[in-house]
Scaffold this motif. Structure first.
Motif, short mmCIF file in Angstrom:
data_model
loop_
_atom_site.label_atom_id
_atom_site.label_comp_id
_atom_site.label_asym_id
_atom_site.label_seq_id
_atom_site.Cartn_x
_atom_site.Cartn_y
_atom_site.Cartn_z
N LEU A 193 0.80 -1.22 0.00
CA LEU A 193 0.00 0.00 0.00
C LEU A 193 0.84 1.28 0.00
N TRP A 194 2.13 1.13 0.16
CA TRP A 194 2.98 2.31 0.15
C TRP A 194 2.87 3.06 -1.18
N THR A 199 0.34 3.85 -2.62
CA THR A 199 -0.86 4.70 -2.60
C THR A 199 -0.51 6.17 -2.39
N LYS A 200 -1.42 7.00 -2.81
CA LYS A 200 -1.23 8.44 -2.62
C LYS A 200 -0.93 8.79 -1.17
N VAL A 201 -1.63 8.09 -0.28
CA VAL A 201 -1.47 8.38 1.14
C VAL A 201 -0.01 8.38 1.55
N GLY A 202 0.75 7.52 0.91
CA GLY A 202 2.16 7.43 1.23
C GLY A 202 2.94 8.70 0.91
N ASP A 203 2.33 9.59 0.18
CA ASP A 203 2.99 10.85 -0.17
C ASP A 203 2.57 11.99 0.74
N ASP A 204 1.58 11.71 1.54
CA ASP A 204 1.00 12.77 2.34
C ASP A 204 1.91 13.13 3.51
N PHE A 246 0.48 12.35 6.89
CA PHE A 246 0.51 10.92 7.18
C PHE A 246 1.91 10.48 7.60
N LEU A 247 2.89 10.91 6.87
CA LEU A 247 4.26 10.55 7.18
C LEU A 247 4.67 11.08 8.55
#
Lengths: 164, 164
Positions: free
Chosen positions: B18-19, B21-26, B29-30
């Motif tokens: 899932l990395w 995914t867009k979320v991984g760029d947020d 989130f990080l």
DNA sequence: TATTGTTATACTCTATAACTATA
DNA sequence: TATAGTTATAGAGTATAACAATA
């Protein structure tokens, strides 16, 4: 008079004076503080959609073509499986995601966003992005990028070996 | 078989996929994830002293010559005044800090570390530092320094004006 | 009237164990 | 026997309101 040597700056409050303390140099402390501020901003941006950061994370992933199982969400988001249950419950009740049985493993559910879910995910993402960009705009462009890559390194280092 | 296209890497779990995914760029989130890892490490390092990160923060500041009031601690640590009460209660019961009346304002208490408090604060600080250094050592030296200055900028930006 | 520290309370989050159905 | 999802529950953390003493 008789004020504790504190000046009313109006915004930052009387704790300013304490920034000189060692604690102010502590990376863990700074990280926690930055995160708290970030969290407050993101949740504020998401309030309009009646979701919080965790719902958003689940929804955003469900809105991709990744088709994650709840177990995968649990591992990726570092949340307990039971927490995923309630997050998905909530999103499902609102018609934003559905649970689809995984044909390859009938124990597993795959979480996918409905069309409305995808739409809301996009809107929410925009709102979050605006809010974030506004905050990170106080950083030089170069620093903002650097921050991302540094955090990715840190966030990806799951070697709990040294923790336990 | 019939595994959900997940490989058992043994450590990072099945969420790896899932990395992408867009979320991984947020950044938010990080930040949240890095903070969670940091928190776990710091609390683990402090477990030997029977305190957690919040107690440590209070104690570390009380161990300086800043002589903070509870109000100042509350503002600086972004905690509710009532939370400071219980933290100080705990530290006081263990003989690590004392509440001294502020001669300039008899409503206020000034929190100061006892000699034992100062000693424990130092030991705890060392333990935290070892744990942190170990973690941050996965970063190039330059990045670790850069991270500090970036976070200081972010953490210091209390302009809640845009949040509320 | 406003503020500091305190108490009480409720709400959210997090962690844990037990249960079911599948593997 | 082990795993995915679920349920229930207890603990930690957080937020809010009200109160006494003092400003």
């Amino acid at each position: 008079m008789a004020e504790t040597s504190t000046e009313s700056t109006g915004i930052a409050g009387g704790g300013d004076r304490l920034w000189g303390t060692k604690v102010g140099d502590d990376l863990a402390f700074l990280l926690a503080r930055a995160n708290a501020l970030s969290l407050a901003r993101v949740n504020a941006a998401l309030a309009d959609f009646d979701i919080k950061i965790r719902h958003y994370s689940v929804l955003a992933i469900a809105a991709t073509d990744a088709r994650p199982s709840q177990r995968e969400l649990s591992e990726f988001l570092q949340l307990d499986p039971s927490q995923i249950v309630s997050l998905v419950d909530y999103l499902e009740k609102r018609g934003l995601v559905t649970r689809e049985p995984d044909p390859r493993d009938r124990r597993a559910n795959v979480v996918v966003a409905t069309p409305q879910g995808k739409q809301l995910a996009e809107q929410a993402r925009d709102a979050v992005k605006v809010s974030e960009d506004h905050w990170f705009s106080i950083l030089p462009q170069e620093d903002a990028e650097r921050l991302g890559s540094i955090l990715r390194t840190l966030a990806g280092s799951n070697d709990l070996a040294t923790t336990r």
